[in-house]
Design an enzyme around this catalytic site. Sequence first.
Site, PDB file in Angstrom:
ATOM      1  N   TYR A   1      -7.050  -7.335  -0.768  1.00 31.92           N
ATOM      2  CA  TYR A   1      -8.013  -7.350  -0.422  1.00 31.92           C
ATOM      3  C   TYR A   1      -7.869  -7.794   1.095  1.00 31.92           C
ATOM      4  CZ  TYR A   1     -10.459 -12.429  -1.700  1.00 31.92           C
ATOM      5  OH  TYR A   1      -9.824 -13.830  -1.244  1.00 31.92           O
ATOM      6  N   GLU A   2      -9.456  -6.783   1.290  1.00 32.77           N
ATOM      7  CA  GLU A   2      -9.001  -6.647   3.077  1.00 32.77           C
ATOM      8  C   GLU A   2      -7.842  -5.832   3.504  1.00 32.77           C
ATOM      9  OE1 GLU A   2     -12.268  -7.197   4.828  1.00 32.77           O
ATOM     10  OE2 GLU A   2     -10.667  -7.231   6.193  1.00 32.77           O
ATOM     11  N   GLY A   3      -6.946  -4.904   2.797  1.00 35.06           N
ATOM     12  CA  GLY A   3      -6.417  -4.009   2.757  1.00 35.06           C
ATOM     13  C   GLY A   3      -4.504  -4.430   1.768  1.00 35.06           C
TER      14      GLY A   3
ATOM     15  N   THR B   1      -8.555 -13.273   5.974  1.00 35.75           N
ATOM     16  CA  THR B   1      -8.113 -13.637   4.764  1.00 35.75           C
ATOM     17  C   THR B   1      -6.429 -14.198   4.850  1.00 35.75           C
ATOM     18  OG1 THR B   1      -9.045 -11.123   4.228  1.00 35.75           O
ATOM     19  CG2 THR B   1      -7.727 -11.420   2.628  1.00 35.75           C
TER      20      THR B   1
ATOM     21  N   GLN C   1      -1.251  -2.946   5.228  1.00 42.02           N
ATOM     22  CA  GLN C   1      -1.522  -3.749   6.626  1.00 42.02           C
ATOM     23  C   GLN C   1       0.313  -3.242   7.024  1.00 42.02           C
ATOM     24  OE1 GLN C   1      -2.735  -5.842   7.430  1.00 42.02           O
ATOM     25  NE2 GLN C   1      -4.772  -5.749   5.280  1.00 42.02           N
TER      26      GLN C   1
END
Lengths: 606, 606
Positions: B440-442, B299, B447
């Site tokens: 997305y993906e955190g 990502t 993060q």
Amino acid sequence: MLTYKAPVADINFLLKDVFGYYSHYQKFPEFEEATPDLVDAIFQECAKFCENELLPLYQSGDKEGCQFDNGVVTTPKGFKEAYQQYVEGGWQSLSHPVEHGGQGLPPSLGMVKSEMMGTANWSWAMYPGLSHGAMNTVETHGTKEQKELYLTRLTEGTWTGTMCLTEPQCGTDLGQVKTKAIPNGDGTYNITGTKIFISAGEHDLTENIIHIVLARLPDAPAGTRGISLFIVPKIQTDQQGNLGEANNVTCGSIEDKMGIKASATAVLNFDNAKGVLIGPENKGLECMFTFMNTARIGTALQGVCSAELAYQNSLIYAKERLSMRSLTGKKNPEQVADPIIVHPDVRKMLMTQKAISEGGRAMIYYAAKLVDEIEMAKTQEEREQADERLGFITPILKAFLTELGLESANHGLQIFGGHGYIKEWGMEQIVRDARISTLYEGTTGIQALDLLGRKILLTRGKSLNNFTKEVLLFCKDKSVLSKNPHKRQMNKFIWPLSKAVANWQQYSLRIALKAKKNRDIVGSASVDYLMYSGYIVMGYFWAQMAQSAYEKLATDVENRDFYRAKIKTAEFYFNRMLPRTKSHAKTMMEDPKTLMQLDQELLSFL
Amino acid sequence: MLTYKAPVADINFLLKDVFGYYSHYQKFPEFEEATPDLVDAIFQECAKFCENELLPLYQSGDKEGCQFDNGVVTTPKGFKEAYQQYVEGGWQSLSHPVEHGGQGLPPSLGMVKSEMMGTANWSWAMYPGLSHGAMNTVETHGTKEQKELYLTRLTEGTWTGTMCLTEPQCGTDLGQVKTKAIPNGDGTYNITGTKIFISAGEHDLTENIIHIVLARLPDAPAGTRGISLFIVPKIQTDQQGNLGEANNVTCGSIEDKMGIKASATAVLNFDNAKGVLIGPENKGLECMFTFMNTARIGTALQGVCSAELAYQNSLIYAKERLSMRSLTGKKNPEQVADPIIVHPDVRKMLMTQKAISEGGRAMIYYAAKLVDEIEMAKTQEEREQADERLGFITPILKAFLTELGLESANHGLQIFGGHGYIKEWGMEQIVRDARISTLYEGTTGIQALDLLGRKILLTRGKSLNNFTKEVLLFCKDKSVLSKNPHKRQMNKFIWPLSKAVANWQQYSLRIALKAKKNRDIVGSASVDYLMYSGYIVMGYFWAQMAQSAYEKLATDVENRDFYRAKIKTAEFYFNRMLPRTKSHAKTMMEDPKTLMQLDQELLSFL
């Protein structure tokens, strides 16, 4: 579905407590009707219209967009009805002179109205909004006949107006305008050319549209000195305003845009369209730019509108959405998780949004007061003084507030997480709609050149000094204990503000000296310089708001929470946002070399 | 119409000169085929496919979007044909193990492939991209039968895979997952629940889709410790992969999104859908998170892709569009105006884009090398070491590069002025598409918590020390004259980098001490801390690229311009971008008080 409630408490705090608007209005006999009671009633009506009529059309307007069919533009469902209500409510005429059918209220109240309407539905608000430029132009530069014919109907709102500047080959660089105007010998002109990006250039809200068009007379000098201004109606009329034949102005298409989809952005083809000259020959740009400051502040307002709408909705979501636990222990033990508002980073985004929308509103209302003063000035000197102050802060407001409005919109989307990216919630629309604001009415880069090139260097720092004098006077005043019982509490704002202002002056001088050796520094420092200036200016208004809040805390027991919140938001601003000046200060002082040393050809190797 | 040319020169510079990828490959017998000749040939083919097949579908894919009709999703015109070409070209299997039909090339080469494809058409690339997560999961946690049945077809690309985590009530907070799995007693489970935001969850590119689903077994512990992982195919099959009946997985709708419109984001309803367990019971999150780092770097890559596509196109426009004159005198006197690339602020935006895309690419390729090392590690210790390094930089790459990718996309739009806002030019699409990447993906906030909470505080700074040791070793090495003939030129990078790293360590320690007293500082400092860290990490790679460029300048006479441009871009980075750390450093060290002191209820007064 988005929510919007007009922030009347905050608006009143600014008008009454921070800026003393009512004593300001009393200075002008023309504004004597603008009493707190009347204004409150207006705000209530306006809020109702915005919340009940305009907001519900915000998302549907985006979804439908404007339809184009063979030259005809249809606005989204409900737009026409809302516009009719707007006209019937007399909203268009609110702050325009009585002699052409206006209600003669102060321009500053028009700004508050525009804020509410623009927050509820920016795209819709652009249709009446664009008229103001045309109205101001006709009012100032038009002949008596032009005013009678056009201004009265624009003031009623039965016709709308546009400003036709941009052409395919030029937007910023208007010296490249090619549209031609050939005199017919009877006082009329045949206008031929293509104008693009014309907001409200074609629509179905009114029976006629009055275009104010930049064009060149035959043998006009090249460049910006050869541009004149023309009034070109969509439908020709007699002097009584009875509609006649269609003029040769056709809408070639409307743009398919990232956002503000419910606002029609027209390509207009003028093909020997009949028009009349307004203002002197070849002075079109000067005439048009009479209102550049107000037009730009009208766009700066979009920053506040985007910030406010995003803030209100992300605040609601942050209180409702449950995810994870607070790092300092469960705050909501009976539920499966804590609301995300407990998480400091979510808080930081929310506080940033709050600081932007309230700080930005203060900046706008400060400017609006100057607009009142310009309009009502008794002497040329008074007018020039107010105009100079307004001219100085205008590029800051336009660029800084639209950049921050976009930031707030993006925080709003981010607070919603993945849901923010889904159309249904409306948060991504605020980002898309806000994105235009750093482009039109002069990009951020152009505002920055205006600030540093014209307003700082060209005046040899005079405008800056006038402004900083005002800030330092405030600082001095508020740090004298005998004058200010809140001195001790105010020090946390006054000290960093005074220091920031001193740095601002110093850096400006150093840039001016550097610019004598290398003109490129004006361009390389400009955007950093503008943002740097913006944070200090907003700091000044946060300090003012804090001072007023301290004063009111003692007397207005009922609303203490409001004032406490204001002070804490000011603390947030000084603590978390003002320090953004540090990076801007560092990079704006750098040599332009690292920007310019690379040959164009070496910028990519593909 | 957008342009894209794969930046092969830059890719090769990183692989060969900066990171010594070919000697790295030679360390692993499995990768002996990855010779420069083969890799060059692969890149050429890949570039051709991206430029000729994928890019032309980028804007049309956005315009058409995916169509949903009664559970059936149709991808935009051309998507299916491009996917077939992709499968026939063996692209899906490129860097997957030979035993299940892969070509066994290094994961790092798969990353380069993903970069090219993702830049040409991120939405399209998401379909095969999502499969990698499923493939990695089955490869590591699947049984022999599961691998034979699913992995071979996923590797061929004849089936695709998904990761089904999110539910309406939870995205980040997966402990709230409600989807249930009831054992049937025959080794299969009945899965029931609703999953949302499932990328590639339904489409028409392949005959089957393999969903990897998080769900709870009966009587599983509450929260994250009670989640298991299941394989749930869209169409049931026998062990030979012959398609049978449809499973009870239906696509309820697809999301109408801000961007990545050609990528179907599905709501999936599992209604007693048949599935099998993969990995141990109640260890679903651990199993899924085995590949969290690679998924997040995949990502992070979107940041580089957005930055590159925006950069290439704004560069072309900035050279062509004529507006105004340079402040230092006409550069293009025979034309009506100068190209906007002469204006320092436009230059600044372009150089920022260039610094982001090239610096970001270096960061990704550094991580990709670690991914190779993890995959090929001979000992547990080697694997853990590489994994720890990768785990440390992953949140930085994910959040920092996606934020900067979005910045670059916005600069691109801004360089186009008003035209940037019009769909036709494609620039606004890059912004809309890039906007998902910080979510997305955190999200960036997640993060940042991962970095500061887990990777810094939980390891007591060990990961940070390992990384800074590497940077300081580079600094020391490059500032010793006997070792480095370019020492004098490199000092301008080495000194500020060494100083920045020393500050980074100090600030980290101070935050750790503060966090002992007030946990909220972890959340209040985290995003600033992450961005601060990101600028230093990117500075390290710019210094490395400059060093390699100095070395090559002496030997590779033919490409001197490339190396000179690289060095000048490094100078720009240190001069204009690294100083952004200043503001982040200031605000991250502030007390969380100003964020948290305001009661939730006092955040608005409407």
